[in-house]
Design a protein around this motif. Structure first.
Motif, PDB file in Angstrom:
ATOM      1  N   ASP A 213      74.895  20.489   9.511  1.00  0.00           N
ATOM      2  CA  ASP A 213      76.111  19.680   9.623  1.00  0.00           C
ATOM      3  C   ASP A 213      77.037  19.935   8.439  1.00  0.00           C
ATOM      4  N   THR A 214      78.326  19.852   8.685  1.00  0.00           N
ATOM      5  CA  THR A 214      79.322  20.013   7.627  1.00  0.00           C
ATOM      6  C   THR A 214      80.408  18.968   7.787  1.00  0.00           C
ATOM      7  N   VAL A 215      81.181  18.789   6.738  1.00  0.00           N
ATOM      8  CA  VAL A 215      82.350  17.916   6.776  1.00  0.00           C
ATOM      9  C   VAL A 215      83.530  18.681   6.197  1.00  0.00           C
ATOM     10  N   GLU A 216      84.723  18.331   6.647  1.00  0.00           N
ATOM     11  CA  GLU A 216      85.931  18.970   6.136  1.00  0.00           C
ATOM     12  C   GLU A 216      86.639  18.038   5.174  1.00  0.00           C
ATOM     13  N   LEU A 217      87.191  18.636   4.125  1.00  0.00           N
ATOM     14  CA  LEU A 217      87.984  17.892   3.160  1.00  0.00           C
ATOM     15  C   LEU A 217      89.456  18.214   3.390  1.00  0.00           C
ATOM     16  N   ASP A 218      90.330  17.348   2.887  1.00  0.00           N
ATOM     17  CA  ASP A 218      91.755  17.560   3.143  1.00  0.00           C
ATOM     18  C   ASP A 218      92.381  18.621   2.240  1.00  0.00           C
ATOM     19  N   ASP A 219      91.575  19.258   1.388  1.00  0.00           N
ATOM     20  CA  ASP A 219      92.077  20.386   0.596  1.00  0.00           C
ATOM     21  C   ASP A 219      91.630  21.715   1.206  1.00  0.00           C
ATOM     22  N   ALA A 220      91.169  21.668   2.455  1.00  0.00           N
ATOM     23  CA  ALA A 220      90.766  22.849   3.233  1.00  0.00           C
ATOM     24  C   ALA A 220      89.406  23.400   2.840  1.00  0.00           C
ATOM     25  N   THR A 221      88.628  22.666   2.039  1.00  0.00           N
ATOM     26  CA  THR A 221      87.263  23.085   1.740  1.00  0.00           C
ATOM     27  C   THR A 221      86.300  22.382   2.687  1.00  0.00           C
ATOM     28  N   THR A 222      85.054  22.861   2.691  1.00  0.00           N
ATOM     29  CA  THR A 222      84.031  22.330   3.590  1.00  0.00           C
ATOM     30  C   THR A 222      82.810  21.936   2.789  1.00  0.00           C
ATOM     31  N   GLY A 223      82.264  20.757   3.096  1.00  0.00           N
ATOM     32  CA  GLY A 223      81.080  20.277   2.409  1.00  0.00           C
ATOM     33  C   GLY A 223      79.854  20.306   3.294  1.00  0.00           C
ATOM     34  N   SER A 224      78.683  20.369   2.650  1.00  0.00           N
ATOM     35  CA  SER A 224      77.413  20.332   3.363  1.00  0.00           C
ATOM     36  C   SER A 224      76.397  19.582   2.522  1.00  0.00           C
ATOM     37  N   VAL A 225      75.237  19.344   3.082  1.00  0.00           N
ATOM     38  CA  VAL A 225      74.054  18.745   2.427  1.00  0.00           C
ATOM     39  C   VAL A 225      74.235  17.263   2.126  1.00  0.00           C
ATOM     40  N   TRP A 226      75.369  16.859   1.572  1.00  0.00           N
ATOM     41  CA  TRP A 226      75.499  15.521   1.004  1.00  0.00           C
ATOM     42  C   TRP A 226      76.934  15.028   1.113  1.00  0.00           C
ATOM     43  N   THR A 227      77.101  13.728   1.315  1.00  0.00           N
ATOM     44  CA  THR A 227      78.375  13.051   1.098  1.00  0.00           C
ATOM     45  C   THR A 227      78.075  11.704   0.449  1.00  0.00           C
ATOM     46  N   ASP A 228      79.093  11.118  -0.166  1.00  0.00           N
ATOM     47  CA  ASP A 228      78.948   9.801  -0.780  1.00  0.00           C
ATOM     48  C   ASP A 228      80.027   8.868  -0.261  1.00  0.00           C
ATOM     49  N   ARG A 229      79.676   7.612  -0.108  1.00  0.00           N
ATOM     50  CA  ARG A 229      80.661   6.587   0.270  1.00  0.00           C
ATOM     51  C   ARG A 229      81.239   6.007  -1.015  1.00  0.00           C
TER      52      ARG A 229
END
Length: 680
Positions: free
Chosen positions: A534-550
């Motif tokens: 799974d991945t998430v997109e950031l509004d600076d056009a980068t992509t995250g994986s593994v972890w997110t924080d609230r």
């Protein structure tokens, strides 16, 4: 103390110091006597001036408990000395002989599930076995007494790769030693019960004898028990190192002592930052692991070794001339890689370049591991490359003794955070501490920015920017140091799962990241780890994986540099930065990978004024590392590509490298150039 190696005659022609040391593990006991003189002749041809001898020779030196055979080793030492080759003499304790394990099987290690590790390979001994210690130290004393005045002796090599196969032993010897270590650490059972949180799962201890290593259990063993066993296991090996070292220093106080660390992927059980002060100079073994970041990782490990050594010169004890034998597929090195790999270690502070091994074995488990003299013999491309490297290292003699010039950026590597962050029963098992640190390092390499790998024992204030990826364990004193660093003008960058626990692996309460929450100006109520793939997109056009924080921003000084655009945290902050005093503290809440960090880093480095020292057209293609001596700077330029790279705009005398008629320095594919600039 590594300078002792420079004070000996350099090779057959008797060149005086300074020089860079060059050589290999030498195992003459594997070969008939008539090969030995040929070995010395070829060593002189290749420019070899130091070899490690006797590493796995216990069974040959002491064929029985009451028998000694030094005659062959006497002859080898004499031959090497006559050839102008110094000897880093091993204590030979790495692999117990069959007679010892037959007479004393109680020295054999035991796994967490109770299985005995039997003889047949190597390192089959318990670090805490009093029986093994007695026999090993007897051998050390015998070797040191015999060769203390031999003119070939330039250094002592304690054991070999301590802990490579026996770092974790769960035997009864280990249990007794573990209890002793815990008594010394905590003093009372009450303190231990608090540190281990034994109120959970009815684990409270009422007698020291009840405590065991974290053997195979019905569920997750106590986390702090696991962490303390890791600490203890590293200390047990360190104690063995000290025991051998003390005998060597008693008998030969003027001969430096080292042991070969393994700052390399997959080796994390030994806290080398803690071990470094126990030896006279740091040595390291490193082998390239094929992959998209293979040479970045080589640079990372060499850089970290320099950090462990405090920036002082160190000894590359082992690496490979070509293929190894222990990976799933063992790929030979391409033309130029032998020299580039070697010189990249020199760029990061190595004053010695040595290989495993001198002559490729004809039998045994490592017969397909490359060597300086391959199975094909001296008439081979490999040996010609070996000889060429010897000539290059001779040219680089002025570099010997110089130290790495500190960079403006430091990346923190902390063994205890590494251990603690990857234990079981955590928010995710996908977290990879070393990979996260390597990603930041690779991104800096792409930007052409020098960085130092440092430990928490170093003076962190010498760096304008301090990156601390997954600094999971932050005791109160370290939290104060990092806060002071930022308030006094430093720029701290940290990441997800940092500053979450103290030295006992207890969570800092009140919201994450507890120990640095106020400094960062944010609060996290709950982690948001991502499933594999799974991945998430950031509004600076980068992509995250593994972890997110609230993340909730708690301080008006905290600036949000990027938000999540997709995923469960959509709309929430993903990357933040808070100004404080003359510095700042930034937080990256997801794994952005090399691509994402390369895009983000200029924004994080900008406030510190950190930019590349390289011309813009070669950034990312060339790695720059700088060593500094009393009157010169040495610029190492390493071609990271498979294409030629022209270099302009850098002044200096070219020690190694090719220049065109117009003065342009040209780096061939996988090539290295070295420039000398006068100082002061």
């Amino acid at each position: 103390m590594i300078s002792t190696l420079h004070s000996r005659p350099g090779g057959a022609d008797g060149d005086p110091a300074p020089r860079l040391a060059y050589g290999a593990d030498y195992n003459p006991e594997q070969w008939p006597r008539d090969v030995w003189e040929e070995d010395v002749r070829l060593m002189r041809e290749a420019g070899v001036n130091v070899v490690s001898v006797g590493i796995f020779s216990w069974a040959r030196i002491q064929p029985a408990a009451d028998q000694w055979d030094f005659g062959w080793l006497d002859e080898v030492m004499d031959l090497l000395h006559e050839g102008g080759i110094g000897v880093d003499l091993a204590t030979a304790t790495a692999s117990p002989p069959p007679w010892l394990t037959t007479a004393h099987p109680e020295i054999l290690p035991v796994t967490a599930s109770g299985e005995t590790l039997w003889p047949g390979a190597r390192q089959h001994w318990r670090p805490t076995s009093p029986v093994f210690r007695e026999h090993a130290l007897r051998l050390v004393r015998a070797i040191a007494s015999r060769y203390k005045d031999h003119p070939a002796l330039v250094a002592w090599h304690v054991s070999n790769e301590l802990g490579c196969h026996n770092v974790y032993d769960y035997s009864d010897d280990a249990a007794r030693a573990f209890r002793g270590w815990l008594r010394a650490r905590y003093g009372t059972l009450e303190a231990l019960n608090h540190a281990w949180g034994t109120a959970f799962w009815s684990q409270r201890y009422s007698d020291w004898e009840q405590i065991l290593p974290p053997r195979l259990a019905a569920s997750h063993p106590n986390p702090t028990q696991q962490l303390d066993f890791k600490r203890f296991s590293s200390d047990a090996l360190k104690d063995h190192l000290r025991a051998e070292r003390d005998i060597l220093r008693e008998i030969t106080p003027d001969v430096p002592v080292t042991t070969n660390f393994m700052v390399t992927p997959g080796t994390k059980g030994m806290n080398y930052a803690d071990w470094a002060e126990e030896i006279d100079f740091v040595s390291n073994d490193h082998y390239v692991h094929p992959g998209p970041q293979d040479r970045d990782e080589l640079s990372f490990s060499a850089n970290l070794t320099s950090g462990i050594a405090g920036g002082r010169p160190w000894f590359l004890m082992e690496h490979s001339t070509s293929a190894v034998n222990w990976q799933p597929v063992n790929v030979a090195k391409r033309p130029g890689e032998l020299a580039r790999d070697s010189l990249l270690h020199v760029a990061h502070g190595a004053d010695a370049v040595c290989f495993f091994q001198w002559r490729q074995s004809a039998a045994g488990a490592e017969k397909y591991h490359s060597a300086m003299v391959p199975h094909a013999g001296a008439d081979s491309d490999l040996f010609r490359a070996v000889t060429g490297l010897g000539a290059t290292l001779k040219t680089l003699a002025p570099v010997a003794g110089s130290e790495r010039e500190p960079a403006k950026v430091g990346i923190v590597h902390d063994w205890e955070s590494w251990w603690a962050s990857e234990q079981d029963s955590h928010p995710t098992s996908l977290l990879d501490y070393r990979q996260e640190a390597l990603d930041w390092y690779s991104a800096l390499l792409r930007l052409g920015i020098r960085a130092d790998l440092v430990t928490t024992r170093a003076d962190l204030s010498r760096h304008q920017v301090l990156i601390a990826p997954v600094l999971h364990m932050v005791p109160a004193d370290l939290a104060k140091d990092l806060t002071r660093y930022a308030e006094q003008g430093g720029h701290l960058i940290t990441t997800y799962f940092s500053a979450v626990v103290d030295e006992n692996d207890h969570v800092w309460l009140g919201g994450y990241p507890g120990a640095l929450r106020d400094l960062l100006g944010l609060r996290i109520e709950e982690f948001g780890p991502l499933l594999a793939g799974d991945t998430v997109e950031l509004d600076d056009a980068t992509t995250g994986s593994v972890w997110t924080d609230r993340i909730t921003v708690t301080d008006p000084q905290t600036q949000v540099l990027a938000h999540y655009r997709t995923g469960a945290q959509a709309g929430r902050p993903a990357v933040t930065r808070r100004e404080t005093g003359g510095g700042s503290a930034a937080y990256v809440s997801t794994r952005l990978g090399v691509e994402g960090l390369t895009a983000l880093l200029p924004r994080l480095l900008g406030p510190a004024g950190v930019e590349s020292e390289l011309p813009a057209d070669i950034r990312g293609a060339v790695e720059l590392t700088v060593r500094r001596g009393p009157d010169s700077r040495f610029l190492f330029l390493v071609n990271r590509t498979d294409s030629a790279v022209p270099v302009t705009g850098l002044a200096g005398e070219v020690l190694v490298g090719a220049t065109a008629a117009d003065g342009t320095l040209t780096l061939g594919p996988r090539d290295v150039a070295v420039l000398r600039q006068p100082t002061g």
